[in-house]
Design a protein around this motif. Structure first.
Motif, PDB file in Angstrom:
ATOM      1  N   LEU A  54     -14.714   2.030  24.276  1.00 46.27           N
ATOM      2  CA  LEU A  54     -16.083   1.629  23.980  1.00 46.27           C
ATOM      3  C   LEU A  54     -16.405   0.381  24.783  1.00 46.27           C
ATOM      4  CD1 LEU A  54     -17.764   1.404  20.533  1.00 46.27           C
ATOM      5  CD2 LEU A  54     -17.703  -0.635  21.964  1.00 46.27           C
ATOM      6  N   TRP A  55     -17.614   0.339  25.336  1.00 49.75           N
ATOM      7  CA  TRP A  55     -18.111  -0.843  26.041  1.00 49.75           C
ATOM      8  C   TRP A  55     -19.467  -1.186  25.455  1.00 49.75           C
ATOM      9  CZ3 TRP A  55     -22.382  -2.528  28.568  1.00 49.75           C
ATOM     10  CH2 TRP A  55     -22.257  -3.724  29.294  1.00 49.75           C
ATOM     11  N   ALA A  56     -19.656  -2.481  25.158  1.00 47.99           N
ATOM     12  CA  ALA A  56     -20.908  -2.935  24.546  1.00 47.99           C
ATOM     13  C   ALA A  56     -21.292  -4.292  25.105  1.00 47.99           C
ATOM     14  CB  ALA A  56     -20.750  -3.010  23.033  1.00 47.99           C
ATOM     15  N   LEU A  57     -22.536  -4.682  24.814  1.00 43.24           N
ATOM     16  CA  LEU A  57     -23.055  -5.969  25.255  1.00 43.24           C
ATOM     17  C   LEU A  57     -23.939  -6.545  24.160  1.00 43.24           C
ATOM     18  CD1 LEU A  57     -23.349  -7.887  27.808  1.00 43.24           C
ATOM     19  CD2 LEU A  57     -25.539  -6.741  28.151  1.00 43.24           C
ATOM     20  N   SER A  58     -23.638  -7.777  23.738  1.00 45.52           N
ATOM     21  CA  SER A  58     -24.524  -8.443  22.786  1.00 45.52           C
ATOM     22  C   SER A  58     -25.483  -9.330  23.566  1.00 45.52           C
ATOM     23  CB  SER A  58     -23.727  -9.272  21.770  1.00 45.52           C
ATOM     24  OG  SER A  58     -22.940 -10.260  22.394  1.00 45.52           O
ATOM     25  N   LEU A  59     -26.742  -9.257  23.180  1.00 45.53           N
ATOM     26  CA  LEU A  59     -27.783 -10.031  23.861  1.00 45.53           C
ATOM     27  C   LEU A  59     -28.967 -10.189  22.916  1.00 45.53           C
ATOM     28  CD1 LEU A  59     -28.906 -11.340  26.496  1.00 45.53           C
ATOM     29  CD2 LEU A  59     -29.759  -9.065  27.102  1.00 45.53           C
ATOM     30  N   ILE A  65     -24.468  -0.547  22.553  1.00 43.81           N
ATOM     31  CA  ILE A  65     -23.279   0.262  22.822  1.00 43.81           C
ATOM     32  C   ILE A  65     -23.597   1.100  24.061  1.00 43.81           C
ATOM     33  CG2 ILE A  65     -21.707   2.022  21.943  1.00 43.81           C
ATOM     34  CD1 ILE A  65     -21.621  -0.444  20.194  1.00 43.81           C
ATOM     35  N   GLY A  66     -22.998   0.752  25.182  1.00 46.41           N
ATOM     36  CA  GLY A  66     -23.288   1.431  26.438  1.00 46.41           C
ATOM     37  C   GLY A  66     -22.429   2.646  26.707  1.00 46.41           C
ATOM     38  N   LEU A  67     -21.179   2.608  26.266  1.00 52.20           N
ATOM     39  CA  LEU A  67     -20.244   3.706  26.518  1.00 52.20           C
ATOM     40  C   LEU A  67     -19.344   3.919  25.310  1.00 52.20           C
ATOM     41  CD1 LEU A  67     -18.990   2.605  30.062  1.00 52.20           C
ATOM     42  CD2 LEU A  67     -20.606   4.459  29.586  1.00 52.20           C
ATOM     43  N   VAL A  68     -19.174   5.161  24.913  1.00 49.62           N
ATOM     44  CA  VAL A  68     -18.190   5.545  23.901  1.00 49.62           C
ATOM     45  C   VAL A  68     -17.565   6.850  24.381  1.00 49.62           C
ATOM     46  CG1 VAL A  68     -17.746   6.179  21.500  1.00 49.62           C
ATOM     47  CG2 VAL A  68     -19.557   4.544  22.024  1.00 49.62           C
ATOM     48  N   VAL A  69     -16.259   6.820  24.615  1.00 47.61           N
ATOM     49  CA  VAL A  69     -15.565   8.024  25.072  1.00 47.61           C
ATOM     50  C   VAL A  69     -14.212   8.113  24.369  1.00 47.61           C
ATOM     51  CG1 VAL A  69     -14.575   9.254  27.042  1.00 47.61           C
ATOM     52  CG2 VAL A  69     -16.639   7.893  27.343  1.00 47.61           C
ATOM     53  N   THR A  70     -13.984   9.229  23.712  1.00 45.24           N
ATOM     54  CA  THR A  70     -12.678   9.529  23.132  1.00 45.24           C
ATOM     55  C   THR A  70     -12.037  10.606  23.990  1.00 45.24           C
ATOM     56  OG1 THR A  70     -13.513   9.020  20.928  1.00 45.24           O
ATOM     57  CG2 THR A  70     -11.496  10.298  21.043  1.00 45.24           C
ATOM     58  N   PRO A  71     -10.783  10.410  24.438  1.00 48.89           N
ATOM     59  CA  PRO A  71     -10.142  11.436  25.266  1.00 48.89           C
ATOM     60  C   PRO A  71     -10.108  12.780  24.546  1.00 48.89           C
ATOM     61  CG  PRO A  71      -8.771   9.462  25.118  1.00 48.89           C
ATOM     62  CD  PRO A  71      -9.901   9.294  24.157  1.00 48.89           C
ATOM     63  N   GLU A  72     -10.242  13.841  25.296  1.00 54.70           N
ATOM     64  CA  GLU A  72     -10.324  15.177  24.707  1.00 54.70           C
ATOM     65  C   GLU A  72      -9.184  15.451  23.735  1.00 54.70           C
ATOM     66  OE1 GLU A  72     -10.824  19.827  26.041  1.00 54.70           O
ATOM     67  OE2 GLU A  72     -11.160  18.248  27.511  1.00 54.70           O
ATOM     68  N   GLY A  73      -7.967  15.077  24.083  1.00 55.53           N
ATOM     69  CA  GLY A  73      -6.815  15.332  23.218  1.00 55.53           C
ATOM     70  C   GLY A  73      -6.787  14.490  21.964  1.00 55.53           C
ATOM     71  N   GLY A  80     -13.174   7.785  17.367  1.00 49.92           N
ATOM     72  CA  GLY A  80     -14.570   7.405  17.568  1.00 49.92           C
ATOM     73  C   GLY A  80     -15.084   6.551  16.417  1.00 49.92           C
ATOM     74  N   THR A  81     -14.746   6.940  15.201  1.00 48.91           N
ATOM     75  CA  THR A  81     -15.151   6.168  14.024  1.00 48.91           C
ATOM     76  C   THR A  81     -14.517   4.781  14.051  1.00 48.91           C
ATOM     77  OG1 THR A  81     -15.422   8.198  12.758  1.00 48.91           O
ATOM     78  CG2 THR A  81     -15.178   6.161  11.492  1.00 48.91           C
ATOM     79  N   GLN A  82     -13.241   4.710  14.441  1.00 45.90           N
ATOM     80  CA  GLN A  82     -12.569   3.412  14.531  1.00 45.90           C
ATOM     81  C   GLN A  82     -13.212   2.529  15.599  1.00 45.90           C
ATOM     82  OE1 GLN A  82      -8.196   3.561  14.680  1.00 45.90           O
ATOM     83  NE2 GLN A  82      -8.359   5.663  13.903  1.00 45.90           N
ATOM     84  N   LEU A  83     -13.529   3.113  16.744  1.00 44.27           N
ATOM     85  CA  LEU A  83     -14.196   2.342  17.802  1.00 44.27           C
ATOM     86  C   LEU A  83     -15.506   1.752  17.293  1.00 44.27           C
ATOM     87  CD1 LEU A  83     -13.740   4.750  20.853  1.00 44.27           C
ATOM     88  CD2 LEU A  83     -12.621   2.530  20.559  1.00 44.27           C
ATOM     89  N   MET A  84     -16.300   2.595  16.652  1.00 49.01           N
ATOM     90  CA  MET A  84     -17.605   2.142  16.182  1.00 49.01           C
ATOM     91  C   MET A  84     -17.480   1.118  15.052  1.00 49.01           C
ATOM     92  SD  MET A  84     -19.835   3.474  18.170  1.00 49.01           S
ATOM     93  CE  MET A  84     -21.359   3.221  17.262  1.00 49.01           C
ATOM     94  N   ALA A  85     -16.487   1.263  14.181  1.00 47.88           N
ATOM     95  CA  ALA A  85     -16.282   0.295  13.100  1.00 47.88           C
ATOM     96  C   ALA A  85     -15.891  -1.066  13.667  1.00 47.88           C
ATOM     97  CB  ALA A  85     -15.224   0.801  12.125  1.00 47.88           C
TER      98      ALA A  85
END
Length: 140
Positions: A54-59, A65-73, A80-85
Motif C-alpha cells: 500500500l502507498w498513501a500520502l497525507s496532505l 490511498i494511491g496504491l493497494v496491491v495484494t499478490p495473487e497468491g 488487504g484488510t490488514q493493509l487498510m487497517a
C-alpha cells in the motif's frame, strides 16, 4: 519570453520538473503542501523484494490511498484488510479527518465498502474498466 509545447521524450523524467513549480505555487498559496508519504510492503520471508503493498500520502488533513496491491497468491487471506487497517491507524495518528481512494469497476469497490468507504464521485466510460469510483471514509 517565448514558449512552446513539446512531447517529452522521457515522460517519467519530466514529472519532477513539472511538479516542482506546482508544489511551490501550492506552498505559497496555502502552505504545508509537501505531503507525507506512507507505504507498507508485502514481501516473502528472507526476500526483501516487494510483491505488493500500500502507498498513501497525507496532505491537508486527508489521507490519499494511491496504491493497494495484494499478490495473487496471497489474496483472500486478509492482507488487504490488514493493509487498510494499518493505513487507517496511520491516518488517525497523523490527525487526518478522512481517507480517500479511487477504484475501477473491475477492481475492489465492494472490498472498500465493507471497510466503511462510500462513493463520492464517479466517472463513466466503456466497460469493463469503467465506471471509476472515488471513495472516502470519514475518520472523525
Amino acid at each position: 519570453m517565448e514558449f512552446s509545447i513539446q512531447r517529452a521524450a522521457a515522460p517519467d523524467d519530466a514529472y519532477m520538473p513539472i511538479w516542482a513549480p506546482l508544489l511551490a505555487f501550492n506552498q505559497q498559496a496555502v502552505g504545508d503542501a509537501q505531503g507525507e508519504a506512507f507505504a507498507l510492503n508485502i514481501t516473502t520471508p528472507g526476500d526483501n523484494g516487494i510483491l505488493g503493498g500500500l502507498w498513501a500520502l497525507s496532505l491537508w488533513g486527508s489521507f490519499y490511498i494511491g496504491l493497494v496491491v495484494t499478490p495473487e497468491g496471497a489474496r483472500g487471506q486478509g492482507f488487504g484488510t490488514q493493509l487498510m487497517a494499518q493505513a487507517e491507524a496511520e491516518a488517525i495518528a497523523r490527525g487526518c479527518r478522512s481517507m480517500w481512494l479511487d477504484t475501477y469497476a473491475f477492481q475492489a469497490r465492494g472490498f472498500y465498502e465493507r471497510l466503511g468507504f462510500s462513493v463520492f464521485g464517479q466517472i463513466d466510460g466503456p466497460p469493463p474498466m469503467f465506471p471509476r469510483y472515488f471513495m472516502q471514509k470519514l475518520l472523525v
